[in-house]
Each structure stands twice: as C-alpha cells, then as structure tokens.
Design a protein around this motif. Structure first.
Motif, PDB file in Angstrom:
ATOM      1  N   PRO A  30       0.812  -1.225   0.000  1.00 51.80           N
ATOM      2  CA  PRO A  30       0.000   0.000   0.000  1.00 51.80           C
ATOM      3  C   PRO A  30       0.845   1.275   0.000  1.00 51.80           C
ATOM      4  O   PRO A  30       0.371   2.324  -0.425  1.00 51.80           O
ATOM      5  CB  PRO A  30      -0.832  -0.104   1.293  1.00 51.80           C
ATOM      6  N   GLU A  31       2.092   1.176   0.430  1.00 52.71           N
ATOM      7  CA  GLU A  31       2.956   2.368   0.450  1.00 52.71           C
ATOM      8  C   GLU A  31       3.649   2.632  -0.895  1.00 52.71           C
ATOM      9  O   GLU A  31       4.461   3.550  -1.022  1.00 52.71           O
ATOM     10  CB  GLU A  31       3.991   2.264   1.574  1.00 52.71           C
ATOM     11  N   THR A  32       3.318   1.843  -1.924  1.00 56.64           N
ATOM     12  CA  THR A  32       3.894   2.048  -3.261  1.00 56.64           C
ATOM     13  C   THR A  32       3.620   3.473  -3.740  1.00 56.64           C
ATOM     14  O   THR A  32       2.488   3.944  -3.678  1.00 56.64           O
ATOM     15  CB  THR A  32       3.296   1.035  -4.265  1.00 56.64           C
ATOM     16  N   GLN A  33       4.670   4.135  -4.246  1.00 55.11           N
ATOM     17  CA  GLN A  33       4.516   5.495  -4.767  1.00 55.11           C
ATOM     18  C   GLN A  33       4.633   5.566  -6.283  1.00 55.11           C
ATOM     19  O   GLN A  33       4.233   6.556  -6.892  1.00 55.11           O
ATOM     20  CB  GLN A  33       5.530   6.423  -4.106  1.00 55.11           C
TER      21      GLN A  33
ATOM     22  N   VAL B 116       7.542  -6.126 -12.971  1.00 52.66           N
ATOM     23  CA  VAL B 116       6.940  -4.928 -12.393  1.00 52.66           C
ATOM     24  C   VAL B 116       7.601  -4.685 -11.036  1.00 52.66           C
ATOM     25  O   VAL B 116       7.676  -5.597 -10.207  1.00 52.66           O
ATOM     26  CB  VAL B 116       5.417  -5.082 -12.232  1.00 52.66           C
ATOM     27  N   PHE B 117       8.080  -3.474 -10.849  1.00 53.37           N
ATOM     28  CA  PHE B 117       8.741  -3.080  -9.603  1.00 53.37           C
ATOM     29  C   PHE B 117       7.913  -1.991  -8.914  1.00 53.37           C
ATOM     30  O   PHE B 117       7.523  -1.018  -9.563  1.00 53.37           O
ATOM     31  CB  PHE B 117      10.139  -2.508  -9.891  1.00 53.37           C
ATOM     32  N   ALA B 118       7.647  -2.161  -7.632  1.00 52.25           N
ATOM     33  CA  ALA B 118       7.003  -1.132  -6.819  1.00 52.25           C
ATOM     34  C   ALA B 118       8.095  -0.340  -6.115  1.00 52.25           C
ATOM     35  O   ALA B 118       8.988  -0.923  -5.498  1.00 52.25           O
ATOM     36  CB  ALA B 118       6.074  -1.773  -5.792  1.00 52.25           C
ATOM     37  N   LEU B 119       8.017   0.989  -6.221  1.00 48.71           N
ATOM     38  CA  LEU B 119       9.044   1.858  -5.649  1.00 48.71           C
ATOM     39  C   LEU B 119       8.475   2.716  -4.526  1.00 48.71           C
ATOM     40  O   LEU B 119       7.277   3.016  -4.511  1.00 48.71           O
ATOM     41  CB  LEU B 119       9.638   2.774  -6.721  1.00 48.71           C
ATOM     42  N   ASP B 120       9.367   3.160  -3.639  1.00 46.82           N
ATOM     43  CA  ASP B 120       8.952   4.021  -2.535  1.00 46.82           C
ATOM     44  C   ASP B 120       9.172   5.503  -2.847  1.00 46.82           C
ATOM     45  O   ASP B 120       9.176   6.344  -1.949  1.00 46.82           O
ATOM     46  CB  ASP B 120       9.672   3.626  -1.245  1.00 46.82           C
TER      47      ASP B 120
END
Length: 152
Positions: free
Chosen positions: A37-40, A113-117
């Motif tokens: 959920p903190e993915t930006q 697919v990469f989720a970034l902060d």
C-alpha cells in the motif's frame, strides 16, 4: 510478491506472434496487483536473459503512478503518455520492442513490475535501463513478473 498477469498469454506459454517482430510488434496487456500500500510508483522492464550477447532489454516504462496497475495492449510507443515515461530499449527505440530471437531454442521473456517508494525517478523520457536501475537501487519495495516464451 507483486502478482503480474497478462490476458495475452499464460505464464510460461508461447507469446503470440502479434507481440513479436514477426507480427504487429505491439505490447501485450499487463495487469498487476498484490503490491504494498505504500507504493509510490511502478517501473516495468521487459527483458530476455537468453539473448546471445547477454540480457537484452525490450521495454522500459517508469513513473507509473500508484493508482495505475495496468498497461493496455498496444501501449503507444511515445516518450511520455499522461506522465508515464518510456525509455530506450536495446533496439535503440522508445517503447516496446517485441521478441525477435535468432533461430534456435525459444527464449524466455520476463515482464517485470517493480514497486518503488518514490513517486518519480526524476529522469526525462528516453532514459536507458542503466539510468533507470541506478535510481531504482534501494527504492524497490516489491516486485513480480510474468514470463513468456518465443522462438523461431
């Protein structure tokens, strides 16, 4: 782990020729879920680790907002679409470049697919994979992929 899917082919299946250099060379539809959920922002990288000269990068998409978790089929080969940026692939072009392996054993193509902060890589459109990965270092909070095969 991010769950990555495509309606264009099944995990580990043959990629239809429409998505290759032998067909229309359009990108498949990609969807992803189960991300933190903190993915930006998201980054998508498609590559072929079986290429004769080492990993070949076919597609780089970055600065995908966290409220977008799909790319439609035939994503435009434009440097920037609604703030979403695309990099230069190893064909030397912006946007998607489909599988185009030499004759022989089928190659594996990973749609990662990469989720970034961070909300943006702060790179202009047309960045290289090396530039994208340098900024991604230490910023990836989750990742996943779907893999397809293609041979000639």
């Amino acid at each position: 782990m991010i769950l990555v899917k495509t309606s264009s082919f099944g995990e580990g299946d043959i990629i239809p020729s429409a998505y290759t250099c032998d067909g229309a060379d359009i990108s498949p539809e990609l969807k992803w879920g189960n991300f933190p959920p903190e993915t930006q922002s998201f980054v998508v990288i498609m590559d072929d680790p079986d290429a004769p000269l080492g990993t070949f990068t076919h597609w780089i998409v970055y600065d995908i907002p966290p409220d977008i978790n799909f790319l439609p089929e035939n994503f435009p080969k434009e440097p920037q679409i609604d703030g979403i940026k695309q990099g230069i692939n190893d064909f030397g072009r912006i946007g998607y470049g489909g599988p185009c392996p030499p004759p022989g054993k089928p190659h594996r193509y990973f749609f990662k697919v990469f989720a970034l902060d961070i909300p943006t890589l702060e790179l202009p459109p047309g960045a290289t994979r090396q530039e994208v990965q340098l900024i991604m270092t230490g910023r990836v909070i989750d990742e996943g992929y779907v893999m397809g095969l293609y041979g000639r």
